[in-house]
Each structure stands twice: as C-alpha cells, then as structure tokens.
Design an enzyme around this catalytic site. Structure first.
Site, short mmCIF file in Angstrom:
data_model
loop_
_atom_site.label_atom_id
_atom_site.label_comp_id
_atom_site.label_asym_id
_atom_site.label_seq_id
_atom_site.Cartn_x
_atom_site.Cartn_y
_atom_site.Cartn_z
CE LYS A 130 3.18 35.73 -31.65
NZ LYS A 130 2.60 37.08 -31.79
CG ASP A 137 -0.74 36.17 -28.58
OD1 ASP A 137 -1.34 36.07 -27.70
OD2 ASP A 137 0.55 36.62 -28.79
CE LYS A 179 0.51 38.39 -25.44
NZ LYS A 179 0.82 38.14 -26.78
CB THR A 223 -16.20 42.41 -21.84
OG1 THR A 223 -16.98 43.34 -21.41
CG2 THR A 223 -15.35 42.82 -23.12
NE ARG A 267 14.82 36.13 -30.49
CZ ARG A 267 13.63 36.15 -30.43
NH1 ARG A 267 12.84 35.00 -30.65
NH2 ARG A 267 12.68 37.26 -30.41
#
Length: 237
Positions: free
Chosen positions: A33, A60, A62, A69, A186
């Site tokens: 990423k 990424d 976002k 746009t 995690r």
C-alpha cells in the site's frame, strides 16, 4: 493473489520504502500500500519503482472531492497500472460513479487492467463517540459501514475498506463477492497503536476478510520478511 496481505509502506521517502522492499527475495512478490505520505513525497515514480520489483500496488489516496475532480484524478490513477485504489464513500453516489468512470477510461487509454475501486466506509480509528459527536451520524459504527457498503455497491465500486468486525455484515447485506479489505489487523502479540477496531489475522480470515492491510507489525519488525511469512501462514490457515 486471491486474498493478499497488503504491506502498508508508511515511509516518508522513496529511499526508505525501497530499501525496506529490497529485503524481500526477488522471487517473493507482495502487494504493498502506497499512501498519502509516500505518494506526496515521491510522486508517481514510486509506483513504477515498486512495480519494477515485481510487486503489486494498492494506491491509497482516499479521494473525496466534487465528482468532476475525482473523475479526472482517477483517470490519471487508472493509467498507472495499480491493482487497487480508494475513494471515500461519504462523497456519495455521483462521486463514486464518476471515480469508476475515470479509472476505466484511464486504464483503457493506457492499455492496462483497471484497478479495483475500494470505497472507504469508516476509518478503523473511528469509534462510537467520533461517529455520533464529531460526524453527527446517529446509530452504530456497523450500521454506518453497512450503509456505505450498500452505496458503494450501487455505485459500481468493487469493494470497501472496513474493519474485519464488519465484513460478515457487509457480505450479508451486499453479497460475498463484494470485497472487504481490512486494515486494523494486528498479530496477537502486537499493540493496537492508534487503531480502535482491530482483529488478528486468523480471526479476520474466519470473519471473511478478502485481504488484510498490515503496516507496523511487518515494517517495524526485526525481521520483516519472516514477520510477513508468519502472518501469511496464520492468514492462510
């Protein structure tokens, strides 16, 4: 890879990001990423440099702006040959549809496969208080996430970014073929850092996640390649 572990390259410079990747054997191709910090620091060349090493890219950024746009920006992203990219579901149906059009047009112009378009539902740092007080969205985090997933599906997105805790509810609501890519992962031994809604790789697999985004447990490990392989084993089993 059908269900990738996506390594978050949260580094401030291209040099550090590429030095990290160069620890991986040449025959071990991963998905990484590239987020705002690294992309803004290094520019589109970081995508090319990562791809030249045989790795797939999840870009990424976002995006969240007016539809025209976003469509124009996605047309540029579509030419880069990345595998995934992101847009905020909160931008609404018209913006999400414009994002998809831009991606497809850019990819067609470049002769590459269009990236999978993933909509951000709620960040994994969002808890109930943030949702209700800061965003002024009444109801639960899960209800908000499922709402955005339905919106994304209706707007031709390929999936969403969500907590693993919400994947089952999303698949129930919009279908199991709709991707649920999950950050906030995690290993049991790791701290949750600034994430609020976290889960282990094994639990995420049972929950139906279609891909995991993992940063610090791999990038800050003493032996990153072994950490990646250990997490992949847990995820695959």
């Amino acid at each position: 890879m059908k269900r990738p572990i996506i390594i978050a390259l949260d580094f401030p410079t291209a040099e550090r990001a590429l030095a990290f990747l160069d620890q991986f054997p040449a025959d071990l191709h991963v998905t990484v990423k590239i987020g705002m910090e690294l992309f803004y620091a290094a520019g589109p060349s970081i995508v090319t440099d990562v791809q030249a090493r045989g790795h797939a890219v999840f870009l990424d950024l976002k995006l969240h702006d007016i539809p025209n746009t976003v469509e124009s920006a996605m047309r540029v992203i579509g030419r880069l040959g990345v595998t995934y990219t992101t847009v905020h579901a909160a931008g609404g149906h018209v913006m999400l549809s414009a994002a998809k059009r831009g991606l497809v047009a850019g990819a067609m112009a470049a002769g590459v496969t269009a990236p999978k378009l993933l909509a951000i539902t709620q960040l994994t740092s969002t808890n109930q208080a943030i949702l209700n007080q800061d965003q002024q969205i009444m109801g639960t985090v899960r209800a908000s996430v499922v709402h955005y997933a339905k919106l994304a599906r209706a707007s031709d997105c390929d999936g969403v970014i969500c907590s693993a805790q919400e994947v089952q509810a999303i698949h129930t609501a919009v279908g199991a073929d709709f991707l649920g890519i999950t950050p906030g992962i995690r290993p049991a031994s790791a701290q949750s850092d600034d994430q609020q809604r976290v889960m282990t790789p094994a639990a995420a697999a049972k929950a139906g996640s279609n891909g995991l985004v993992i940063g610090r447990p791999i990038t800050q490990a003493a032996e990153p390649v072994q950490a990646y392989r250990d997490i992949m084993t847990e995820w695959s089993n």
